[in-house]
Design a protein around this motif. Structure first.
Motif, PDB file in Angstrom:
ATOM      1  N   THR A   1       0.823  -1.210   0.000  1.00 14.49           N
ATOM      2  CA  THR A   1       0.000   0.000   0.000  1.00 14.49           C
ATOM      3  C   THR A   1       0.861   1.265   0.000  1.00 14.49           C
ATOM      4  OG1 THR A   1      -0.240  -0.177   2.412  1.00 14.49           O
ATOM      5  CG2 THR A   1      -2.014  -1.085   1.056  1.00 14.49           C
ATOM      6  N   GLN A   2       1.997   1.223   0.679  1.00 12.30           N
ATOM      7  CA  GLN A   2       2.903   2.379   0.661  1.00 12.30           C
ATOM      8  C   GLN A   2       3.432   2.619  -0.750  1.00 12.30           C
ATOM      9  OE1 GLN A   2       5.820   1.346   3.637  1.00 12.30           O
ATOM     10  NE2 GLN A   2       4.319   1.440   5.291  1.00 12.30           N
ATOM     11  N   ALA A   3       3.805   1.534  -1.427  1.00  9.63           N
ATOM     12  CA  ALA A   3       4.293   1.664  -2.805  1.00  9.63           C
ATOM     13  C   ALA A   3       3.194   2.163  -3.735  1.00  9.63           C
ATOM     14  CB  ALA A   3       4.828   0.321  -3.291  1.00  9.63           C
ATOM     15  N   MET A   4       1.960   1.681  -3.526  1.00  4.71           N
ATOM     16  CA  MET A   4       0.836   2.131  -4.343  1.00  4.71           C
ATOM     17  C   MET A   4       0.598   3.621  -4.172  1.00  4.71           C
ATOM     18  SD  MET A   4      -1.835  -1.048  -3.831  1.00  4.71           S
ATOM     19  CE  MET A   4      -3.140  -0.253  -4.795  1.00  4.71           C
ATOM     20  N   THR A   5       0.666   4.091  -2.940  1.00  2.29           N
ATOM     21  CA  THR A   5       0.471   5.515  -2.672  1.00  2.29           C
ATOM     22  C   THR A   5       1.550   6.342  -3.369  1.00  2.29           C
ATOM     23  OG1 THR A   5      -0.599   5.089  -0.542  1.00  2.29           O
ATOM     24  CG2 THR A   5       0.380   7.279  -0.869  1.00  2.29           C
ATOM     25  N   LYS A   6       2.790   5.895  -3.278  1.00  2.00           N
ATOM     26  CA  LYS A   6       3.895   6.646  -3.881  1.00  2.00           C
ATOM     27  C   LYS A   6       3.757   6.736  -5.393  1.00  2.00           C
ATOM     28  CE  LYS A   6       8.917   6.917  -4.131  1.00  2.00           C
ATOM     29  NZ  LYS A   6      10.207   6.435  -3.576  1.00  2.00           N
ATOM     30  N   HIS A   7       3.273   5.659  -6.020  1.00  2.00           N
ATOM     31  CA  HIS A   7       3.228   5.622  -7.483  1.00  2.00           C
ATOM     32  C   HIS A   7       1.821   5.873  -8.041  1.00  2.00           C
ATOM     33  CE1 HIS A   7       7.384   4.394  -8.038  1.00  2.00           C
ATOM     34  NE2 HIS A   7       7.243   3.577  -7.012  1.00  2.00           N
ATOM     35  N   GLY A   8       0.891   6.244  -7.191  1.00  2.00           N
ATOM     36  CA  GLY A   8      -0.435   6.608  -7.669  1.00  2.00           C
ATOM     37  C   GLY A   8      -1.253   5.447  -8.206  1.00  2.00           C
ATOM     38  N   VAL A   9      -1.014   4.247  -7.707  1.00  2.00           N
ATOM     39  CA  VAL A   9      -1.794   3.068  -8.119  1.00  2.00           C
ATOM     40  C   VAL A   9      -2.966   2.920  -7.158  1.00  2.00           C
ATOM     41  CG1 VAL A   9      -1.743   0.591  -8.603  1.00  2.00           C
ATOM     42  CG2 VAL A   9       0.311   1.981  -8.975  1.00  2.00           C
ATOM     43  N   ARG A  10      -4.172   2.826  -7.678  1.00  2.00           N
ATOM     44  CA  ARG A  10      -5.355   2.892  -6.828  1.00  2.00           C
ATOM     45  C   ARG A  10      -6.005   1.530  -6.525  1.00  2.00           C
ATOM     46  NH1 ARG A  10      -6.588   6.074  -3.637  1.00  2.00           N
ATOM     47  NH2 ARG A  10      -8.801   6.306  -4.106  1.00  2.00           N
ATOM     48  N   ARG A  11      -6.041   0.635  -7.507  1.00  2.00           N
ATOM     49  CA  ARG A  11      -6.839  -0.592  -7.361  1.00  2.00           C
ATOM     50  C   ARG A  11      -6.035  -1.696  -6.689  1.00  2.00           C
ATOM     51  NH1 ARG A  11     -10.882  -2.879  -5.943  1.00  2.00           N
ATOM     52  NH2 ARG A  11     -12.336  -4.013  -7.298  1.00  2.00           N
ATOM     53  N   LEU A  12      -6.582  -2.262  -5.610  1.00  2.00           N
ATOM     54  CA  LEU A  12      -5.945  -3.323  -4.837  1.00  2.00           C
ATOM     55  C   LEU A  12      -6.944  -4.422  -4.546  1.00  2.00           C
ATOM     56  CD1 LEU A  12      -3.703  -4.560  -3.018  1.00  2.00           C
ATOM     57  CD2 LEU A  12      -4.562  -3.074  -1.172  1.00  2.00           C
ATOM     58  N   VAL A  13      -6.564  -5.662  -4.850  1.00  2.00           N
ATOM     59  CA  VAL A  13      -7.392  -6.827  -4.542  1.00  2.00           C
ATOM     60  C   VAL A  13      -6.512  -7.835  -3.816  1.00  2.00           C
ATOM     61  CG1 VAL A  13      -8.866  -8.648  -5.452  1.00  2.00           C
ATOM     62  CG2 VAL A  13      -8.770  -6.435  -6.610  1.00  2.00           C
ATOM     63  N   CYS A  14      -6.981  -8.339  -2.687  1.00  3.98           N
ATOM     64  CA  CYS A  14      -6.174  -9.304  -1.938  1.00  3.98           C
ATOM     65  C   CYS A  14      -7.063 -10.398  -1.360  1.00  3.98           C
ATOM     66  CB  CYS A  14      -5.369  -8.619  -0.853  1.00  3.98           C
ATOM     67  SG  CYS A  14      -6.335  -7.626   0.295  1.00  3.98           S
ATOM     68  N   VAL A  15      -6.407 -11.469  -0.902  1.00  4.55           N
ATOM     69  CA  VAL A  15      -7.105 -12.667  -0.428  1.00  4.55           C
ATOM     70  C   VAL A  15      -6.932 -12.837   1.073  1.00  4.55           C
ATOM     71  CG1 VAL A  15      -7.301 -15.177  -0.629  1.00  4.55           C
ATOM     72  CG2 VAL A  15      -6.674 -13.817  -2.628  1.00  4.55           C
ATOM     73  N   THR A  16      -8.043 -13.125   1.764  1.00  5.20           N
ATOM     74  CA  THR A  16      -7.969 -13.610   3.144  1.00  5.20           C
ATOM     75  C   THR A  16      -8.809 -14.889   3.223  1.00  5.20           C
ATOM     76  OG1 THR A  16      -9.771 -12.140   3.898  1.00  5.20           O
ATOM     77  CG2 THR A  16      -7.501 -11.336   4.125  1.00  5.20           C
ATOM     78  N   SER A  17      -9.653 -14.983   4.225  1.00  2.00           N
ATOM     79  CA  SER A  17     -10.401 -16.230   4.437  1.00  2.00           C
ATOM     80  C   SER A  17     -11.839 -15.953   4.822  1.00  2.00           C
ATOM     81  CB  SER A  17      -9.741 -17.058   5.542  1.00  2.00           C
ATOM     82  OG  SER A  17     -10.565 -18.148   5.919  1.00  2.00           O
ATOM     83  N   THR A  18     -12.709 -16.861   4.411  1.00  2.00           N
ATOM     84  CA  THR A  18     -14.126 -16.757   4.766  1.00  2.00           C
ATOM     85  C   THR A  18     -14.350 -16.827   6.279  1.00  2.00           C
ATOM     86  OG1 THR A  18     -16.307 -17.656   4.217  1.00  2.00           O
ATOM     87  CG2 THR A  18     -14.569 -19.242   4.619  1.00  2.00           C
ATOM     88  N   VAL A  19     -13.374 -17.384   7.005  1.00  2.00           N
ATOM     89  CA  VAL A  19     -13.466 -17.442   8.467  1.00  2.00           C
ATOM     90  C   VAL A  19     -13.619 -16.043   9.053  1.00  2.00           C
ATOM     91  CG1 VAL A  19     -12.128 -17.967  10.548  1.00  2.00           C
ATOM     92  CG2 VAL A  19     -12.206 -19.619   8.680  1.00  2.00           C
ATOM     93  N   LEU A  20     -13.055 -15.049   8.397  1.00  2.00           N
ATOM     94  CA  LEU A  20     -13.060 -13.699   8.942  1.00  2.00           C
ATOM     95  C   LEU A  20     -14.408 -12.997   8.845  1.00  2.00           C
ATOM     96  CD1 LEU A  20     -10.027 -14.364   8.884  1.00  2.00           C
ATOM     97  CD2 LEU A  20      -9.605 -11.996   8.275  1.00  2.00           C
TER      98      LEU A  20
END
Length: 232
Positions: free
Chosen positions: A91-110
Motif C-alpha cells: 500500500t505504501q508503494a501504491m500511494t507513492k506511485h499513484g496506483v489505486r486498485r488493490l485486490v487481496c485474499v484472506t479467508s471466509t473465516v473472517l
C-alpha cells in the motif's frame, strides 16, 4: 491492463497470472524465486522480490494499474507477519506511485458468521478448531492485513475464500458480499474472481465471498491434501 501479482508462485497466484495473460493483460509476477516460475509469455515479466523488502515492492508496483495479492503461508505455531507487513509495503508503494486498485485474499473465516445451512459439527467444532487453534496465527495476521487495507484510501476489495482445492477450469462460481453456503473455493475460480475484481469496479471497498458450487470435494479430502499444507 497492467497488473502486478504478489504471491505469484503459489497455486492461486499462478492461476491469476495465467488467466490474466490469456485475457490479454500485461502481468508482473512477483516471486522470491523467479528462476523457478513455470510460466513464460511476451506479456509476462517475472520479478524477483520479497514482499518484506519495501524497495523491491516499490519497484514491482511502479507503472502498474492494479495490484493483486495472493500471499499465503502455512499454518503453524509461530507468529505470522507476512500478510500485514507485506500489505503495508504494497500500500505504501501504491500511494507513492499513484496506483489505486488493490485486490487481496484472506479467508471466509473472517466473516465471523457461520456459512448458511452448515452442520452443527462444522459450525461449532471443526471451524473453530481451525480458526482458533490450527490456524490462529495466520488468521490473526490476516485480520491485521484487512485493517490496514480497509483503513487505506485505495480502491480495495478483499476476497475471503473458503477452503481451497485444485480444479482444471473456471466454473460458474458464486460471489457475494456476505458469507455464502458451502465450504470450498477452487483455485481456478479464486484466480478468476481476483482478476474480475482487479479489472472492474463492482465491489470497491467491500469484502466478498467466492464459492465453488460444482465438483467440490469432501471436507476430509481438502483437510488432508490442502489445509495442513497452507498453500494459497
Amino acid at each position: 491492463m497492467k497488473l502486478v501479482i504478489f504471491g505469484a508462485s503459489g497455486p492461486t497466484g499462478r492461476q491469476a497470472t495465467e488467466q490474466a495473460i490469456t485475457e490479454g493483460h500485461s502481468v508482473t509476477a512477483v516471486t522470491r524465486h523467479p528462476e523457478d516460475f513455470p510460466l513464460r509469455h511476451a506479456r509476462l515479466r517475472v520479478a524477483g522480490a520479497d514482499v518484506l523488502d519495501p524497495a523491491a515492492v516499490e519497484r514491482a508496483v511502479a507503472g502498474q494499474e492494479a495490484v493483486i495479492s495472493t500471499l499465503g503461508v502455512p499454518y503453524g505455531r509461530r507468529p505470522v507477519t507476512v500478510y500485514s507487513d507485506g500489505i503495508s509495503h504494497i500500500t505504501q508503494a501504491m500511494t507513492k506511485h499513484g496506483v489505486r486498485r488493490l485486490v487481496c485474499v484472506t479467508s471466509t473465516v473472517l466473516f465471523g458468521a457461520p456459512a448458511p445451512g452448515e452442520t452443527f459439527l462444522f459450525r461449532a467444532v471443526l471451524e473453530p478448531l481451525i480458526a482458533r487453534t490450527i490456524g490462529r496465527t495466520v488468521y490473526e495476521d490476516m485480520r491485521r492485513m484487512e485493517r490496514i487495507v480497509s483503513d487505506s484510501d485505495h480502491q480495495w476489495t478483499i476476497v475471503r475464500s473458503a477452503g481451497l482445492f485444485d480444479a482444471d477450469q473456471v466454473s460458474d462460481y458464486q460471489v457475494a458480499t456476505s458469507r455464502l453456503p458451502g465450504r470450498f473455493t477452487s483455485r481456478a475460480d479464486l484466480g478468476n474472481a481476483l482478476l474480475r475484481q482487479a479489472t472492474g469496479d463492482r465491489h470497491v471497498r467491500a469484502f466478498v465471498d467466492v464459492r465453488t458450487t460444482e465438483g467440490a470435494p469432501s471436507f476430509l479430502d481438502v483437510m488432508r491434501k490442502e489445509a495442513l499444507g497452507g498453500r494459497k
